[in-house]
Design a protein around this motif. Sequence first.
Motif, PDB file in Angstrom:
ATOM      1  N   SER A  10      -6.570   0.394-101.847  1.00  0.00           N
ATOM      2  CA  SER A  10      -7.955   0.055-102.155  1.00  0.00           C
ATOM      3  C   SER A  10      -8.368   0.742-103.445  1.00  0.00           C
ATOM      4  O   SER A  10      -7.903   1.846-103.744  1.00  0.00           O
ATOM      5  N   CYS A  11      -9.231   0.090-104.193  1.00  0.00           N
ATOM      6  CA  CYS A  11      -9.781   0.651-105.413  1.00  0.00           C
ATOM      7  C   CYS A  11     -11.287   0.471-105.359  1.00  0.00           C
ATOM      8  O   CYS A  11     -11.795  -0.635-105.588  1.00  0.00           O
ATOM      9  N   GLY A  12     -11.998   1.541-105.010  1.00  0.00           N
ATOM     10  CA  GLY A  12     -13.444   1.490-104.935  1.00  0.00           C
ATOM     11  C   GLY A  12     -14.067   1.807-106.273  1.00  0.00           C
ATOM     12  O   GLY A  12     -13.590   2.687-106.988  1.00  0.00           O
ATOM     13  N   ALA A  13     -15.121   1.078-106.607  1.00  0.00           N
ATOM     14  CA  ALA A  13     -15.797   1.269-107.889  1.00  0.00           C
ATOM     15  C   ALA A  13     -17.196   1.840-107.678  1.00  0.00           C
ATOM     16  O   ALA A  13     -17.857   1.549-106.675  1.00  0.00           O
ATOM     17  N   SER A  14     -17.633   2.621-108.646  1.00  0.00           N
ATOM     18  CA  SER A  14     -18.990   3.148-108.654  1.00  0.00           C
ATOM     19  C   SER A  14     -19.509   3.146-110.081  1.00  0.00           C
ATOM     20  O   SER A  14     -18.724   3.088-111.027  1.00  0.00           O
ATOM     21  N   GLY A  15     -20.792   3.158-110.216  1.00  0.00           N
ATOM     22  CA  GLY A  15     -21.392   3.164-111.537  1.00  0.00           C
ATOM     23  C   GLY A  15     -21.634   1.787-112.117  1.00  0.00           C
ATOM     24  O   GLY A  15     -22.354   1.648-113.104  1.00  0.00           O
TER      25      GLY A  15
END
Length: 124
Positions: free
Chosen positions: A20-25
């Motif tokens: 999984s690759c979670g993104a923020s911002g």
Amino acid sequence: VQLQASGGGLVQAGGSLTLSCGASGDTISNYGMGWFRQAAGKEREFVAAISRRGGSTNYADSVKGRFTISRDSAQNTVYLQMNSLKPEDTAVYYCAAHDLSGRALTSSSWYDSWGQGTLVTVSS
């Protein structure tokens, strides 16, 4: 955008893992996304990419038919489903994002946001 990769681990040959690759911002809907990997002593190589809208994907020949990249905008996450794993899949896997175009780009030089790696080890 900041990226956080997870889901790596130790698995036997023939097994499966989902990264999984979670993104923020920012929302991943603004980015084409990719997965790359780097084995010990080797250069980083392309694994899979998905276009900004998810309608187009690209895969390295070595993983075609075994790996699937997908994206979930609601979760702001990109996934890499890895099946039929082989010892040669052992590497640190990185997710990356680019905003240059909507395409599923295969060259790492186009990506300007990278997550930290997650280690995948496949035992024989």
